[in-house]
Write an enzyme that holds these catalytic residues in place. Structure first.
Site, mmCIF file in Angstrom:
data_model
loop_
_atom_site.group_PDB
_atom_site.id
_atom_site.type_symbol
_atom_site.label_atom_id
_atom_site.label_comp_id
_atom_site.label_asym_id
_atom_site.label_seq_id
_atom_site.Cartn_x
_atom_site.Cartn_y
_atom_site.Cartn_z
ATOM 1 N N HIS A 123 -2.485 1.955 8.417
ATOM 2 C CA HIS A 123 -2.183 1.226 9.449
ATOM 3 C C HIS A 123 -3.438 0.941 10.455
ATOM 4 C CE1 HIS A 123 1.559 2.478 8.070
ATOM 5 N NE2 HIS A 123 1.815 1.348 8.508
ATOM 6 N N HIS A 151 9.288 4.100 -3.131
ATOM 7 C CA HIS A 151 8.352 4.192 -1.853
ATOM 8 C C HIS A 151 9.254 3.621 -0.522
ATOM 9 C CE1 HIS A 151 5.240 3.954 0.958
ATOM 10 N NE2 HIS A 151 5.492 2.664 1.359
HETATM 11 N N1 GLN Z 1 4.572 -2.030 -2.772
HETATM 12 C C1 GLN Z 1 4.529 -2.670 -1.234
HETATM 13 C C2 GLN Z 1 3.202 -2.782 -0.980
HETATM 14 O O1 GLN Z 1 2.320 -2.086 -1.224
HETATM 15 C C3 GLN Z 1 5.023 -1.989 -0.362
HETATM 16 C C4 GLN Z 1 5.149 -2.326 1.066
HETATM 17 C C5 GLN Z 1 6.007 -1.654 1.841
HETATM 18 O O2 GLN Z 1 6.388 -0.555 1.777
HETATM 19 N N2 GLN Z 1 6.122 -2.178 3.073
HETATM 20 O O3 GLN Z 1 2.744 -3.764 -0.330
HETATM 21 ZN ZN ZN Z 2 5.401 1.243 2.997
#
Ligand code: GLN
Ligand code: ZN
Length: 635
Positions: free
Chosen positions: A571, A517
């Site tokens: 967000h 991610h």
């Molecule tokens: N796995 C993390 C979460 O879901 C990823 C956070 C991020 O990408 N900053 O909190």
């Molecule tokens: Zn993220």
């Protein structure tokens, strides 16, 4: 109050209590080069064309500061370390010669930092009119010394940034004194100023209250307050008043850091060195791997998932705090987290999400959680730095070779998997993100530390796989953040960063699905590196961008990995409707094949409330089902 008067106001306020400050302004050219045009402004419009509109405002501010009694003004021009074409360089010459008459009678410092200057830029900067001093980052600017040796204008001051403003390590004072003495020989005693390499915004404030760190480790460190003492000691030493006691204490600390057994782990060093120059890849290509994985996972098309964390409620924070403070037994804590995980698993089943997460309730922070379980890491009580806006982080300190004494996440991941028949993602933070969000040791190249962390994460990946976890997400939220400013240095960074990621999962079976991610969406310039990470599925932040950005992945389709561009913005507390999400998915399908598209929010849910998360995920799943049905009809 007119905004620009604030800087004058602040200057006066300090002066009124007897402190003469150097007001710092963003230089006019960097101000424009680093600005973003408002929405709707044509792409062809050059912000630099506004230079003659903003220079009169600069003149006004300078005049006011001068009238208020300023002797020095600092202009930060950080863009000077970037790759600037001759037209941009010309703008610097133009801007400062326009300002020249109003700068008269003042000492003007143009400050550069974070890298050395390209030699053409150096020529331009050292010739700027009206400018009486130039500052260089002598820590990151490895070639700057050569440039200065090649010539520095007689009449100008040199601000020598020998103390690293971006980390927490004590300076090697003897080495810095050598550098300063060499510079003194070039620019002369009265034109040399000792300085930090950049603003101290990037380091922690003061070690005074760090009473949890042991004495040895503390002797290796210097936060902002201690860095000022170092600047002072060096300046005095240059002028012949060397504080011998201060210097020898520093020398002893440097020596102890070099020889301390807690810094060095021979086995780790050997294993990490062996990785350099080699390649680590999974044997099967991603298309075939995805096929093998699908046989095992039997997911629907447009599979739904989340990025990892679920809401971090006040009760959860309290729970972790009390456990840390030994106010509850391990058993009580484990039971409470267990309960939280089962609630989260149940909720996802009710929502009918396809690939589940355990929700990360045991984690306060995605880097700290791992750092606390790895050796070679230390933690401060108050080492806060600003990350952006009003958000602050407390980065761990990596002081030694990194290793993993025992499994870090297997207990919670297997527990979560035992609660459901659906696939449960193992959730890890990747080596480059751990590196980029920590204070990294400066006694070995960053890539070596990165490889060491990669090996520790690799052990964890393999343990998870052995424990029956068949999807493992390795977050590289901060991979792009480490990208060097200069193009010439980017390929090298991307190469070892991507290699570090691949090391973590090069040995898993074809049927184990690796996700990653990333918290950004514009991949235009690094798409090849993203593909080269060779993950099976990449989830990215995309909800606030348009689908055009996704078209770079179109080319990557030849490569065939799954992609999950966030379908809604986590967000914001706003709850997206089913219609809105299905509309987004449809637009994405205009650019990407349905076979590879995943449906997920654009980041973790930890900052949201359940009252927002539940309806949002309900709508997300409904939207995915709606489009699946439409796709089934059209087939
Ligand atoms: N796995 C993390 C979460 O879901 C990823 C956070 C991020 O990408 N900053 O909190
Ligand atoms: Zn993220």
């Amino acid at each position: 109050m007119v905004r620009h008067q604030l800087v004058v106001q602040e200057f006066k306020e300090a002066k009124s209590i007897g402190v003469d400050t150097v007001p710092v302004l963003v230089g006019p050219v960097s101000y424009l080069l680093l600005s973003k045009p408002a929405k709707g402004v044509k792409k062809s419009f050059s912000l630099l064309s506004l230079i003659d509109k903003i220079l009169p405002i600069y003149k006004e501010v300078v005049a006011e500061l001068k009238a208020a009694g300023a002797n020095w003004i600092q202009f930060d021009e950080p863009t000077l370390v970037m790759d600037l074409d001759s037209q941009r360089l010309h703008e610097f010459t133009h801007a400062y010669s326009e300002l020249e008459s109003s700068l008269f009678g003042l000492n003007i410092l143009v400050e550069t930092y974070f890298a050395d200057l390209p030699s053409e830029t150096y020529k331009t900067v050292t010739a700027l009119k009206g400018v009486t001093a130039i500052g260089f980052d002598l820590v990151r600017g490895s070639k700057t010394l050569d440039l200065i040796r090649g010539g520095f204008p007689l009449e100008k001051y040199l601000f020598a940034g020998v103390i690293d403003g971006r980390n927490i390590w004590a300076n090697n004072l003897a080495a810095s004194l050598n550098t300063l003495q060499a510079l003194e020989g070039i620019v002369g005693k009265d034109k040399l100023v000792v300085s930090t390499s950049c603003s101290l915004l990037h380091t922690a404030v003061d070690m005074v209250n760090e009473n949890k760190l042991d004495k040895e480790l503390k002797s290796w460190l210097a936060f902002a307050a201690q860095k000022l003492l170092e600047v002072n000691a060096l300046a005095k030493a240059v002028s012949g008043q060397k504080d011998e006691a201060f210097f020898s204490a520093n020398e002893a600390a440097q020596a102890s850091r070099k020889s301390s057994p807690r810094v060095t782990n021979k086995a780790v060093q050997k294993a990490a060195s062996a990785l350099k120059g080699s390649d680590h890849r999974r044997a099967m290509n991603v298309r075939n791997r995805l096929e093998a994985q699908q046989k095992k996972l039997t997911l629907p098309i447009l599979p739904t998932t989340t990025i990892g964390s679920f809401p971090q409620t006040l009760e959860l924070r309290k729970l972790r705090r009390e456990y840390k403070a030994n106010k509850m037994s391990e058993e009580e804590y484990v039971n409470a987290i267990k309960e939280e995980i089962s609630k989260i698993v149940k909720l996802q089943e009710e929502l009918d999400i396809d690939v589940l997460v355990h929700g990360e309730p045991e984690r306060n922070d995605m880097v700290e959680y791992f750092g606390e379980q790895l050796s070679g890491f230390a933690f401060t009580l108050n080492g806060w730095v600003q990350s952006y806006g009003s958000r602050c982080v407390k980065p761990p300190i990596i002081y030694g070779d990194v290793s993993r004494p025992k499994a870090m996440t297997v207990f919670w991941s297997t527990l979560a998997q035992s609660l459901t028949k659906r696939p449960m993602k193992g959730m890890l933070t990747g080596p480059v993100t751990i590196l980029n969000w920590s204070f990294v040791r400066n006694d070995q190249p960053r890539l070596e530390t990165s490889y060491q962390i990669a090996l520790a994460i690799k052990d964890e990946v393999e343990d998870l796989e052995r424990a029956g976890i068949s999807i493992i997400q390795i977050d590289e939220a901060a991979l792009r953040e480490g990208l060097p400013l200069r193009k010439s240095e980017q390929a090298f960074y991307l190469n070892w960063a991507v290699h570090s990621f691949r090391i973590t999962n090069c040995r898993v079976q074809d049927t184990t699905q690796i996700h990653t991610h990333m918290c950004y969406s514009n991949f235009n310039d690094i798409i090849h590196s993203i593909m080269d990470m060779d993950a099976d599925v990449v989830t990215i932040e995309n909800s606030r961008s348009d689908e055009k950005l996704l078209s770079v992945f179109h080319e990557g389709m030849k490569y065939g990995a799954g992609i999950g561009p966030g379908v809604y913005d986590i967000h914001s507390p706003r709850i997206p409707s089913t219609h809105e999400i299905s509309d987004r998915i449809n637009k994405m399908l205009g650019v990407l094949e349905s076979r590879i598209l995943w449906v997920n929010p654009d980041c973790g849910l930890k900052t949201r409330k359940y009252s927002e998360v539940k309806p949002a995920l309900t709508n997300m799943v409904a939207a995915a089902k709606l489009i699946r049905a439409q796709l089934a009809i059209s087939e």
